[in-house]
Design a protein around this motif. Structure first.
Motif, PDB file in Angstrom:
ATOM      1  N   UNK A   1       0.796  -1.099   0.254  1.00  0.00           N
ATOM      2  CA  UNK A   1       0.518   0.147   0.232  1.00  0.00           C
ATOM      3  C   UNK A   1       0.787   1.454   0.092  1.00  0.00           C
ATOM      4  N   UNK A   2       2.000   1.324  -0.391  1.00  0.00           N
ATOM      5  CA  UNK A   2       2.491   1.791  -1.115  1.00  0.00           C
ATOM      6  C   UNK A   2       3.492   2.359  -0.054  1.00  0.00           C
ATOM      7  N   UNK A   3       3.640   1.351   0.969  1.00  0.00           N
ATOM      8  CA  UNK A   3       4.311   1.802   2.014  1.00  0.00           C
ATOM      9  C   UNK A   3       6.124   0.855   1.547  1.00  0.00           C
ATOM     10  N   UNK A   4       7.365   1.159   1.417  1.00  0.00           N
ATOM     11  CA  UNK A   4       8.344   0.079   0.771  1.00  0.00           C
ATOM     12  C   UNK A   4       8.580  -0.711   2.726  1.00  0.00           C
ATOM     13  N   UNK A   5       9.252  -1.597   2.206  1.00  0.00           N
ATOM     14  CA  UNK A   5       9.598  -1.731   3.148  1.00  0.00           C
ATOM     15  C   UNK A   5      10.854  -3.552   3.011  1.00  0.00           C
ATOM     16  N   UNK A   6      11.773  -3.915   3.581  1.00  0.00           N
ATOM     17  CA  UNK A   6      12.807  -4.449   3.039  1.00  0.00           C
ATOM     18  C   UNK A   6      12.028  -6.110   3.535  1.00  0.00           C
ATOM     19  N   UNK A   7      12.464  -6.705   2.359  1.00  0.00           N
ATOM     20  CA  UNK A   7      11.876  -8.706   2.834  1.00  0.00           C
ATOM     21  C   UNK A   7      12.625  -8.695   2.721  1.00  0.00           C
ATOM     22  N   UNK A   8      11.725  -9.957   3.528  1.00  0.00           N
ATOM     23  CA  UNK A   8      13.306 -10.970   4.507  1.00  0.00           C
ATOM     24  C   UNK A   8      12.569 -12.057   4.506  1.00  0.00           C
ATOM     25  N   UNK A   9      13.617 -12.978   3.738  1.00  0.00           N
ATOM     26  CA  UNK A   9      13.411 -14.525   2.999  1.00  0.00           C
ATOM     27  C   UNK A   9      13.989 -15.764   4.623  1.00  0.00           C
ATOM     28  N   UNK A  10      13.548 -15.723   5.113  1.00  0.00           N
ATOM     29  CA  UNK A  10      12.966 -16.191   6.329  1.00  0.00           C
ATOM     30  C   UNK A  10      14.586 -17.637   6.674  1.00  0.00           C
ATOM     31  N   UNK A  11      14.098 -18.027   5.194  1.00  0.00           N
ATOM     32  CA  UNK A  11      14.901 -19.753   5.727  1.00  0.00           C
ATOM     33  C   UNK A  11      16.023 -19.267   5.495  1.00  0.00           C
ATOM     34  N   UNK A  12      16.264 -18.135   3.993  1.00  0.00           N
ATOM     35  CA  UNK A  12      17.641 -17.984   4.136  1.00  0.00           C
ATOM     36  C   UNK A  12      18.500 -16.814   4.604  1.00  0.00           C
TER      37      UNK A  12
ATOM     38  N   UNK B   1      16.335  -5.210  12.784  1.00  0.00           N
ATOM     39  CA  UNK B   1      17.366  -3.926  12.165  1.00  0.00           C
ATOM     40  C   UNK B   1      18.098  -4.472  11.227  1.00  0.00           C
ATOM     41  N   UNK B   2      18.762  -5.895  11.112  1.00  0.00           N
ATOM     42  CA  UNK B   2      19.490  -6.858  10.466  1.00  0.00           C
ATOM     43  C   UNK B   2      19.170  -6.673   8.927  1.00  0.00           C
ATOM     44  N   UNK B   3      18.119  -6.401   8.459  1.00  0.00           N
ATOM     45  CA  UNK B   3      17.213  -5.926   7.061  1.00  0.00           C
ATOM     46  C   UNK B   3      17.731  -4.585   7.044  1.00  0.00           C
ATOM     47  N   UNK B   4      17.254  -4.459   8.135  1.00  0.00           N
ATOM     48  CA  UNK B   4      17.515  -1.996   7.889  1.00  0.00           C
ATOM     49  C   UNK B   4      18.526  -2.091   7.624  1.00  0.00           C
ATOM     50  N   UNK B   5      19.355  -2.299   8.393  1.00  0.00           N
ATOM     51  CA  UNK B   5      20.815  -2.313   8.018  1.00  0.00           C
ATOM     52  C   UNK B   5      21.353  -2.068   6.997  1.00  0.00           C
ATOM     53  N   UNK B   6      20.684  -3.340   6.048  1.00  0.00           N
ATOM     54  CA  UNK B   6      21.391  -3.761   4.543  1.00  0.00           C
ATOM     55  C   UNK B   6      20.446  -2.391   3.950  1.00  0.00           C
ATOM     56  N   UNK B   7      18.882  -2.313   3.679  1.00  0.00           N
ATOM     57  CA  UNK B   7      18.853  -1.635   2.791  1.00  0.00           C
ATOM     58  C   UNK B   7      18.336  -0.337   3.151  1.00  0.00           C
ATOM     59  N   UNK B   8      18.664   0.620   3.174  1.00  0.00           N
ATOM     60  CA  UNK B   8      18.400   1.742   3.592  1.00  0.00           C
ATOM     61  C   UNK B   8      17.522   2.484   2.902  1.00  0.00           C
ATOM     62  N   UNK B   9      16.523   1.979   3.416  1.00  0.00           N
ATOM     63  CA  UNK B   9      15.415   2.701   3.129  1.00  0.00           C
ATOM     64  C   UNK B   9      14.188   3.505   3.705  1.00  0.00           C
ATOM     65  N   UNK B  10      14.631   3.563   4.414  1.00  0.00           N
ATOM     66  CA  UNK B  10      14.010   4.000   6.014  1.00  0.00           C
ATOM     67  C   UNK B  10      13.837   5.335   6.566  1.00  0.00           C
ATOM     68  N   UNK B  11      13.456   6.254   6.887  1.00  0.00           N
ATOM     69  CA  UNK B  11      13.735   7.779   7.439  1.00  0.00           C
ATOM     70  C   UNK B  11      14.143   7.632   8.760  1.00  0.00           C
ATOM     71  N   UNK B  12      15.032   7.647   8.566  1.00  0.00           N
ATOM     72  CA  UNK B  12      16.604   7.578  10.385  1.00  0.00           C
ATOM     73  C   UNK B  12      16.036   7.699  11.568  1.00  0.00           C
ATOM     74  N   UNK B  13      14.568   8.529  11.509  1.00  0.00           N
ATOM     75  CA  UNK B  13      13.867   8.409  12.615  1.00  0.00           C
ATOM     76  C   UNK B  13      13.550   7.132  13.279  1.00  0.00           C
ATOM     77  N   UNK B  14      13.289   6.001  12.180  1.00  0.00           N
ATOM     78  CA  UNK B  14      12.702   4.676  12.903  1.00  0.00           C
ATOM     79  C   UNK B  14      14.209   3.894  12.718  1.00  0.00           C
ATOM     80  N   UNK B  15      15.582   3.757  12.570  1.00  0.00           N
ATOM     81  CA  UNK B  15      16.276   3.162  12.416  1.00  0.00           C
ATOM     82  C   UNK B  15      16.679   3.172  14.215  1.00  0.00           C
ATOM     83  N   UNK B  16      16.995   1.879  14.389  1.00  0.00           N
ATOM     84  CA  UNK B  16      16.841   1.816  15.711  1.00  0.00           C
ATOM     85  C   UNK B  16      18.658   0.446  15.833  1.00  0.00           C
ATOM     86  N   UNK B  17      19.171   0.810  16.487  1.00  0.00           N
ATOM     87  CA  UNK B  17      19.952  -0.882  17.745  1.00  0.00           C
ATOM     88  C   UNK B  17      20.313  -1.150  16.681  1.00  0.00           C
ATOM     89  N   UNK B  18      20.986  -0.126  16.059  1.00  0.00           N
ATOM     90  CA  UNK B  18      22.520  -0.758  14.653  1.00  0.00           C
ATOM     91  C   UNK B  18      23.840  -0.701  15.378  1.00  0.00           C
TER      92      UNK B  18
END
Lengths: 151, 752
Positions: free
Chosen positions: B643-654, B733-750
């Motif tokens: 719905x317009x919001x982009x978020x990293x996709x995590x293929x859990x198994x891999x 956090x791990x996924x966000x660390x790799x894909x910098x698509x989020x505005x900085x204010x929601x990034x945590x624990x990195x």
């Protein structure tokens, strides 16, 4: 298995099992129980010799495939494969998947011939009835499980 | 015997702990301006109980200090002193000394005598006595005078020298002086009390009112040496106190032994002892403690007798009426404590106090469970097809089990108050070390969390509050310069939020100086000099091991271990720490912790063929994969647009290293789980299937295995197999660390 076993403090009762063609032994006092091999739950980022985790009456513990660990061809179809649940001296409990359990033997500590390295998983070799049997150093085998974080 | 003693001592220390908490609560209430009689009495009672218990164990230092403390509080109680903020502050300081003395008696570090003396002088200044050397000197000479007493009078000594018993001080009593005679029962010594403590107490009272006491020991009841029973009490004492001493303060000395000691208090018309008769007639009592104690009719008018329990009830009532109301509760508390010490077994920390209604609820539920089980059994015995019925019953049983679980959790729940209140002291001490003025406000102390969690919160909170005072709050001058009130404010609050407990520590200090943090981190080699970090990442640098911006290493902080340890401790509890900081306005730390370490609502999913658990609280929504919405990034990772919001996709198994080859294996049947961490950052997990929703019992695997990235714990499913519980925030956090698509204010624990 005789009376003198208890009398002589240097005799240690060992459980002897086979992994591949080679036989190994560990002190029987470190063994908690022996159970059949059942399905394990795979663990992420586990070392290749870890089969996974099992539930032992509410305690979750990992099972080490000794064949993989010792670089022997595993025998997945062997129906006599069992898991020996051991507790190492520092309290870590884990399972060792072995190909079959052979018997118990009294080993005189003085008869164990040490192998070279201090921190190897094999602490020595001992002759029981003309068979060369490796004495596993549990602390090393098990210690690697808890040591450090995966990355 | 020594074992018994140790047991009793243990109980005493446990009670001290409780009393000190009570004291803290009372004093906090006082500092908040609530000066009700009940509050003051409670405070008084607490100090008094500590003193009483300490005296029984001969903890000299503790008794002395508690006594001075008590005297000052008495001034408050009698209304002579108003609880102004300064005075309450003195009391708070004295309380810290007192609790340190308790710790010392328990085998802790020795308390600095200078600190004790300072606090004592302050306390004495409150009630306007002992100003300067005079009081101090008295304080020191009195014990010296009394030291021989217990040695000489010890009834078990065989070589009694009767001539030495008369033990008199030179100061003659003045007109209308107060005459106190008391004769301990044998039972008092059995209980471990000592007449010496009473004498010291009386002497202290005398000193407190600007005079000295005259002590006479009555040895008339002593039998000949060969008839002497070593375990019996034969001696009694007559103490003449200065006229200024009020009777009630004498009562206070005796009120915790009043049941095992005969005491008479009279206003003597003239100086000097009134002859040997009166003490002599009292001698009968100690030899036969069972008898009702004589309520001595002394020659003076208006006798007030604090007689022991066996006295006729009318007399007792009269005494009650004559005594000021306050000492009554004060008297009962230590006696109760004494009894408890004798009968209760020490139980370590293994007990909890639980509201009765919670246990009742549990009981009701168990009753219903029994009924449900009987119903199931009857279905099992029926011949016809009862499957439908069975399913219904099992469903109701499931609901019951859940209720029982909640009830048990409620029994284990404890308010965070005990930890929070300890923090007052932490802040106080930090303030005095840094010479800052900081007020700690507590909110939501009634928030309940699992007991194990309450205890483990103490250390991290201590660290964080010290840091807040030391680094967060600026010096008074800097505050005034910044247009703030010179008094710093720290708010410590707790509350529930969606199945977790949220603890915030908010200060109104200078905030995190990001430039300095960044510069320090570069200097210490924590980050590369050319690293580009967001504000949030810079904030998080303070959690990095070895980080400290403090120019000097103070006693409090600055060694750069604190925040690192805090973070580890909170993570160990399954919690998260987040920071937000506005420069010039202050810093807020948020700790989000699970309510319990035992049970979790989980969604059972399948990844790489094995069942795993995702905490329901972190799942936002689930949906089927739509390949049109998936975009590949240049580095090979994927994002999904929902719905317009982009978020990293995590293929859990891999992601977990359990096979599967990224998007290549993405099939039409796969499900997307949108998950969220505490600060609202989202990611999409690709799983193969959603199985069920269930409550799972959290089992630690770290005891027997190493920590795994992305896995927080494990559980055991209904079929007995092991299932892993996913650590969603770590995955996000791990996924966000790799894909910098989020505005900085929601990034945590990195950063850490």
């Amino acid at each position: 298995m005789t009376d003198e076993a208890g009398a002589d403090a240097k005799l240690v009762k060992m459980i002897v099992f086979a992994v591949g063609d080679q036989e190994y032994c560990i002190p029987i006092l470190s063994v908690r129980e022996i159970r059949g091999f059942e399905k394990t739950t795979a663990l992420p980022f586990a070392p290749h010799y870890v089969c996974g985790a099992i539930n032992l009456r509410g305690i979750i513990l990992t099972v080490i495939d000794l064949a993989v660990y010792l670089n022997v061809e595993p025998q997945p179809d062997n129906p006599r494969r069992v898991v020996i649940i051991v507790e190492s001296r520092n309290g870590t409990v884990c399972g060792l998947l072995v190909d079959r359990v052979i018997d118990m033997a009294d080993v005189n500590l003085a008869d164990i011939q040490a192998v070279a390295e201090e921190d190897s998983s094999l602490s020595g070799l001992v002759m029981i009835a003309d068979r060369m049997i490796g004495v596993l150093r549990l602390e090393v085998v098990v210690g690697q499980l808890v040591g450090g974080m995966t990355s | 015997m020594s074992g018994d003693m140790d047991d009793i001592l243990l109980v005493f220390f446990q009670e001290c702990e409780e009393q000190l908490q009570e004291l803290e609560r009372g004093l906090s209430a006082l500092s908040d301006g609530e000066s009700g009689k009940e509050t003051i009495n409670a405070v008084f009672r607490a100090v008094h109980s500590v003193k009483g218990g300490a005296a029984s164990f001969g903890l000299e230092n503790l008794v002395r200090f508690a006594h001075v403390f008590e005297s000052s509080l008495d001034g408050l109680r009698s209304g002579r002193v108003a609880p102004t903020p300064e005075i309450v502050k003195t009391f708070l300081k004295a309380m810290d000394v007192l609790s340190d003395l308790v710790a010392e008696a328990q085998g802790g570090a020795t308390v600095d005598t200078a600190r004790i003396d300072e606090s004592r002088a302050e306390l004495q200044a409150i009630i306007g006595e002992g100003s300067g050397t005079a009081g101090q000197k008295e304080e020191e000479t009195v014990p010296a005078d009394f030291t021989p007493v217990p040695v000489d009078f010890e009834p078990v000594m065989a070589d009694f020298d009767f001539g030495d018993f008369g033990f008199e001080e030179e100061t003659p009593a003045e007109a209308a002086s107060l005459v106190v005679t008391f004769s301990p029962h044998t039972a008092m010594y059995d209980r471990g009390d000592d007449a010496r403590n009473l004498l010291i107490g009386l002497a202290d009272v005398a000193v407190a009112h600007g005079g000295a006491s005259t002590v006479t020991c009555e040895t008339a009841a002593l039998p000949a040496l060969d008839a002497l029973e070593t375990e019996k009490s034969y001696l009694s004492w007559r103490v003449v106190l200065p006229a200024a001493v009020p009777e009630e303060s004498v009562h206070t000395v005796f009120d915790w032994v009043s049941d095992v000691c005969d005491v008479t208090i009279t206003r003597d018309g003239g100086p000097g002892p009134s002859g040997g008769e009166q003490p002599a007639e009292e001698q009968a009592a100690p030899a036969e403690p069972e008898q009702p104690a004589p309520v001595a009719e002394a020659p003076a008018p208006a006798p007030v007798a604090a007689s022991p329990a066996p006295a006729p009830s009318t007399v007792a009532e009269k005494i009650m009426a004559e005594m000021p109301p306050a000492p009554t509760p004060a008297a009962t508390a230590p006696i109760a404590a004494g009894n408890a010490a004798a009968t209760r077994r020490p139980v370590e920390q293994a007990t909890i106090r639980v509201d009765l209604h919670r246990v009742d609820d549990l009981m009701d539920l168990v009753g219903e469970l029994v009924i449900a089980q009987a119903a199931l059994e009857s279905i099992g015995q029926r011949e016809d097809d009862a499957q439908q019925e069975m399913i219904k019953r099992i469903a109701s049983m499931k609901a019951l089990t859940r209720d029982i679980q909640d009830a048990v959790m409620a029994v284990r729940a404890q308010p965070v108050r005990s930890v929070f209140q300890r923090m007052q002291r932490v802040v106080r001490e930090a303030c005095s070390m840094t010479s800052k003025d900081v007020v700690l406000t507590l909110e939501g102390e009634d928030t309940e969390v699992d007991r194990t969690l309450v205890e483990k919160l103490s250390d991290p909170l201590t660290h964080m509050l010290r840091n807040a005072v030391d680094h967060g709050i600026e010096s008074a001058e800097a505050r005034i310069a910044a247009g703030k009130s010179p008094t710093g404010q720290i708010l410590l609050s707790a509350g529930h939020r969606s199945g977790r407990i949220l603890i915030t520590i908010k200060d109104d200090g200078g905030g995190i100086n990001r430039e300095r943090v960044l510069a320090t981190a570069v200097k210490r080699g924590i980050i590369a000099p050319d690293a580009v970090l967001t504000d949030d990442e810079i904030n998080n640098l303070i959690f990095a091991p070895g980080f400290s911006t403090a120019a000097t290493v103070s006693d409090l902080s600055g060694r750069g271990v604190g925040m690192d340890v805090v973070k580890q401790a909170i993570l160990g509890l399954g919690g998260r720490v987040t920071i937000s900081s506005v420069e010039g306005q202050g810093t807020t730390f948020c700790l989000s912790l699970p309510l319990t370490l035992a049970v979790l609502d989980g969604m059972l999913i399948v990844a790489a063929g094995s069942t795993m658990v995702v905490p329901v609280s972190s799942v936002v929504e689930t949906m089927m994969v739509n390949h049109k919405d998936i975009y590949m990034l240049p580095d090979g990772a994927n994002v999904v647009s929902i719905r317009g919001a982009c978020m990293p996709l995590i293929p859990l198994a891999s992601e977990l290293g359990l096979g599967g080859g990224g998007t290549a294996s993405l099939s039409e049947e796969d499900v997307i789980l949108v998950v969220e961490n505490e600060s609202g950052a989202r990611a999409a997990l690709i799983v193969e299937d959603i199985r069920d929703q269930a409550q799972v019992v959290i089992k630690s695997i770290e005891k027997n295995y190493r920590q795994m990235a992305g896995v927080s714990a494990a559980t055991i499913l209904g079929d007995g197999s092991v299932s892993l519980i996913l650590d969603v925030p770590a995955l996000v956090a791990n996924a966000l660390g790799r894909i910098d698509t989020r505005p900085s204010d929601v990034r945590t624990g990195l950063a850490a």
